[in-house]
Write an enzyme that holds these catalytic residues in place. Sequence first.
Site, mmCIF file in Angstrom:
data_model
loop_
_atom_site.group_PDB
_atom_site.id
_atom_site.type_symbol
_atom_site.label_atom_id
_atom_site.label_comp_id
_atom_site.label_asym_id
_atom_site.label_seq_id
_atom_site.Cartn_x
_atom_site.Cartn_y
_atom_site.Cartn_z
ATOM 1 N N GLU A 65 0.899 -1.158 0.000
ATOM 2 C CA GLU A 65 0.000 0.000 0.000
ATOM 3 C C GLU A 65 0.941 1.211 0.000
ATOM 4 O O GLU A 65 1.747 1.364 0.916
ATOM 5 C CB GLU A 65 -0.851 -0.056 1.271
ATOM 6 C CG GLU A 65 -2.089 0.780 1.260
ATOM 7 C CD GLU A 65 -3.090 0.405 0.175
ATOM 8 O OE1 GLU A 65 -3.819 1.308 -0.227
ATOM 9 O OE2 GLU A 65 -3.148 -0.756 -0.274
ATOM 10 N N ASP A 67 -4.166 11.651 7.340
ATOM 11 C CA ASP A 67 -2.906 11.172 7.876
ATOM 12 C C ASP A 67 -2.590 11.802 9.222
ATOM 13 O O ASP A 67 -2.749 13.000 9.402
ATOM 14 C CB ASP A 67 -1.761 11.485 6.903
ATOM 15 C CG ASP A 67 -1.932 10.767 5.580
ATOM 16 O OD1 ASP A 67 -2.579 9.702 5.594
ATOM 17 O OD2 ASP A 67 -1.435 11.250 4.554
#
Length: 268
Positions: free
Chosen positions: A49, A60
């Site tokens: 990924e 994030d």
Amino acid sequence: MERYESLFAQLKERKEGAFVPFVTLGDPGIEQSLKIIDTLIEAGADALELGIPFSDPLADGPTIQNATLRAFAAGVTPAQCFEMLALIRQKHPTIPIGLLMYANLVFSKGIDEFYAQCEKVGVDSVLVADVPVEESAPFRQAALRHNVAPIFICPPNADDDLLRQIASYGRGYTYLLSRAGVTGAENRAALPLNHLVTKLKEYNAAPPLQGFGISAPDQVKAAIDAGAAGAISGSAIVKIIEQHINEPEKMLVALKAFVQPMKAATRS
């Protein structure tokens, strides 16, 4: 797309789950990033990924934002990321490669052109983190035109309608979210998600991989015991890169030492 199908079939035969690491392409520089990816695969990663560094990473946590900043500092561009992807694919022809990214980056190329480029370099799936299922039509249509699996996030509070949509539109795998919020190893994954896994299977969704807060082998085992096909670990891996930023060789040794027991935990 077919690479995910054959991976999950092989793992099922071996009675194993998938261990999937996440890293940002180009962190901390192109050459070391390619070595990191080779190391992850050698240590047992079943699929990759990968993030493409971009200026506004919404979902994030600080660890992965720092990875993005390090890649920027090294002057890494999206075009170079695609060159890296082509190299990774050449060297590792069978491993599924997924991208985890944001819509701005897709728009900046043009949706169709972006997925065409993914197909050209051998990317298997794309998860656009800030595009909800109900707005995903142009993305998933372009993805399928170019033989790229559109990946959708299944949040822990998903209702029946959303589960049906994810099952119907997603391909490759389903990203099963351990909890709401931003990514980060310090926020441990909350289990169990058995009821979601059961529903996703009932609606014939792509196999669920659990992500967010996966930083220890016992969590990988717990995810698989709850019915997930495997687990994705990002922040814990990126943190190792950060901790050994001035010792590239030690970094690779530490990454290997982290991934091996994580992969071992997928074997029942």
